[in-house]
Design a protein around this motif. Sequence first.
Motif, short mmCIF file in Angstrom:
data_model
loop_
_atom_site.label_atom_id
_atom_site.label_comp_id
_atom_site.label_asym_id
_atom_site.label_seq_id
_atom_site.Cartn_x
_atom_site.Cartn_y
_atom_site.Cartn_z
N LYS A 126 1.63 8.07 -1.65
CA LYS A 126 0.84 8.46 -0.60
C LYS A 126 1.75 8.60 0.54
O LYS A 126 2.70 7.49 0.79
CB LYS A 126 -0.16 7.13 -0.15
CG LYS A 126 -1.50 7.14 -0.99
CD LYS A 126 -2.47 6.35 -0.40
CE LYS A 126 -3.06 5.36 -1.59
NZ LYS A 126 -3.60 4.25 -1.28
N ILE A 127 1.85 9.46 1.30
CA ILE A 127 2.93 9.54 2.28
C ILE A 127 2.05 9.65 3.61
O ILE A 127 1.02 10.46 4.15
CB ILE A 127 3.73 11.01 2.21
CG1 ILE A 127 4.51 10.94 0.80
CG2 ILE A 127 4.63 10.97 3.31
CD1 ILE A 127 5.55 12.07 0.65
N ARG A 128 2.45 8.84 4.75
CA ARG A 128 2.06 8.81 6.02
C ARG A 128 3.03 8.78 7.25
O ARG A 128 3.74 8.05 7.24
CB ARG A 128 1.25 7.67 6.38
CG ARG A 128 0.02 7.44 5.43
CD ARG A 128 -1.25 6.67 5.80
NE ARG A 128 -2.23 6.77 4.72
CZ ARG A 128 -3.00 5.66 4.38
NH1 ARG A 128 -2.91 4.61 5.22
NH2 ARG A 128 -3.83 5.60 3.67
N GLY A 129 3.59 10.01 7.52
CA GLY A 129 4.59 10.26 8.59
C GLY A 129 5.96 9.81 7.68
O GLY A 129 6.07 10.50 6.81
N ASP A 130 6.50 8.90 8.23
CA ASP A 130 7.90 8.77 7.47
C ASP A 130 7.86 7.50 6.79
O ASP A 130 8.87 7.13 6.24
CB ASP A 130 9.13 8.53 8.71
CG ASP A 130 8.83 7.23 9.44
OD1 ASP A 130 9.76 6.73 9.94
OD2 ASP A 130 7.66 6.77 9.46
N LYS A 131 6.73 7.26 6.48
CA LYS A 131 6.48 5.97 5.55
C LYS A 131 5.52 6.39 4.24
O LYS A 131 4.85 7.48 4.21
CB LYS A 131 5.79 4.86 6.06
CG LYS A 131 6.42 4.36 7.53
CD LYS A 131 7.32 3.16 7.53
CE LYS A 131 7.78 2.82 8.81
NZ LYS A 131 7.02 3.13 9.86
N ALA A 132 6.06 5.95 3.05
CA ALA A 132 5.22 6.29 1.72
C ALA A 132 5.05 4.92 1.15
O ALA A 132 5.54 3.82 1.24
CB ALA A 132 6.27 7.02 0.89
N LYS B 18 6.74 0.08 -0.61
CA LYS B 18 6.71 0.96 0.61
C LYS B 18 8.02 1.23 0.91
O LYS B 18 8.92 0.42 0.95
CB LYS B 18 6.24 -0.03 1.58
CG LYS B 18 4.56 -0.42 1.33
CD LYS B 18 4.27 -1.22 2.57
CE LYS B 18 3.13 -2.21 2.11
NZ LYS B 18 2.80 -3.17 3.24
N PRO C 79 2.01 1.79 8.45
CA PRO C 79 0.54 2.51 8.41
C PRO C 79 0.05 2.06 7.03
O PRO C 79 -1.27 2.58 7.09
CB PRO C 79 1.17 3.91 8.10
CG PRO C 79 2.82 3.75 7.70
CD PRO C 79 3.23 2.52 7.89
N PHE C 80 0.29 1.52 6.14
CA PHE C 80 -0.28 1.10 4.95
C PHE C 80 -0.92 -0.27 5.24
O PHE C 80 -1.41 -0.91 4.21
CB PHE C 80 0.62 1.13 3.75
CG PHE C 80 0.93 2.39 3.46
CD1 PHE C 80 2.49 2.64 3.73
CD2 PHE C 80 0.25 3.35 3.07
CE1 PHE C 80 2.90 3.93 3.33
CE2 PHE C 80 0.84 4.58 2.70
CZ PHE C 80 2.16 4.86 3.09
N ASP D 289 -4.43 -0.38 4.13
CA ASP D 289 -4.93 -0.23 2.73
C ASP D 289 -4.52 -1.67 1.92
O ASP D 289 -5.16 -1.95 0.79
CB ASP D 289 -3.71 0.55 1.89
CG ASP D 289 -4.08 1.97 2.58
OD1 ASP D 289 -3.39 2.89 1.87
OD2 ASP D 289 -5.04 2.21 2.95
#
Lengths: 203, 283
Positions: free
Chosen positions: A124-130, A148, B68-69, B72
């Motif tokens: 999953k990728i959100r902006g510059d974080k995965a 992460k 951002p996680f 989750d």
Amino acid sequence: MTIRSIRPLNLIALGVAVVFMAAQAAFAAPTPTDALKSTIDKVLVILKDETKTPQQRKAVVVETVRERFDFTSMSQFVLSKNWREANDEQRSTFIEKFSKILENTYAGRLQEYSGETVKYLDEKIRGDKALVDTAVATASADIPISYKLRAEGGDWYIYDVVIEGISLARNYNATYNEVIHKEGFDGLLKLMEERIQSGESKE
Amino acid sequence: MTRSSLLIFISLVSLLSLAGCASSPERADTSAPPEYRSTTSVDSAGEALPEKGSDDFEDPIEDPFSDPFADDESGQTDELASISDPLEPINRVFFYVNDKAYFYFFKPIARGWRAVAPEPVRVGIGNVFSNLMGPLRILNSILQLDLEGAAGEFARFALNTTIGLLGWFDLASERGYPNDKEDFGQTLGYWGVGTGPYLVLPFFGPSTLRDGVGLVGDLYLDPVNYTDDELNWHESAIKAGVEAVNTLSLDKDTYEGVIKESVDPYLFMRNAYLQRRKAQVKK
């Protein structure tokens, strides 16, 4: 100005340039899973290398892993509010000691490796974080391990590892912040140094 | 299992639910800042606050770190910090006792067992024990209204017990019926019972008030206990001991390697346990 009015040769040159740039972009930006996989594959190959001593294997593994870890981000994550209140010297000392502690703690676990395979499940990728989900298949069960990662300079670097639902960064966060609360930042650094010394004396 | 003991158990659970509602429940609204025992306030990941670090030091990202996680994930730092540990002094004592028992009793026996029995045998035994808990997992899945999970566990139990020879061979995992490990503590969590204070139980190790009651609950609920071969307390204890030793023999020194190396093993284990339970309840 229409397409037909541009000279054919120029159009071809433009087309080639666009394709070339697209290829460059695709090549220069690996997916988080690719980045993670390249490091994990390298590590697994090293661990299977019978020609080296355990010490040599550990040294190479540590070096390989360090290339993929973003210790600064991880330290920031671990210390959260206390990061903001620490000065530069404390921060760099913490990063140095924290990476050493991680190295001592987890490089030792790698010696236990006995051919387990790694499955890459989701990304999953959100902006510059995965977030990349993997599973390690052991004899008794599958262990879910998630990584992460943070994008920087076109590549991805790990800032947290989640094993069976336990986030390493959060776990160290809880422990270290409690210690800072009781003994102050320098107290934490001292305790970390003691751990490092006792860890190394065992080897 | 007598009727009066069942009654006592039910009243315990109701008491716990009331206590759980008073303390921070699992699915509370996290927008309000919680009270925590420790005064180190930890910002929930995701809030962007002004940076105060000096310019000399390169901060690659804004401060504090935004993850951002975090949603989750099982454990949010602020929620975990709000789980109380009022019994910390006593817990630390039991932690110490368990630690010594681990090193001087269980681990040596496990090592001896590892030397004597080959891995396939130990894996097989572990599978049999796991399979015996199958009916309980089915029941807990149903109680959590997870009929799909219950069906999966049932298929797993059926397959492993018959073709897998009473559970020795775990054929079900390979065929896509993994072990869901549902227990009554998770069932209580599903229904909104708060964890209650952190406890370190002698022998059993890290737990919470809810999970401790969950353990007792499992003893009452376990369908296996209602068959004709009812085990008395001695036999149950021996069964638990054998299972523990066998599991330890398959483990690769996780406790020593990871937790002991930590700056404060007690805190490390407490946080790890709470994070893990949160993840399990969510599943």
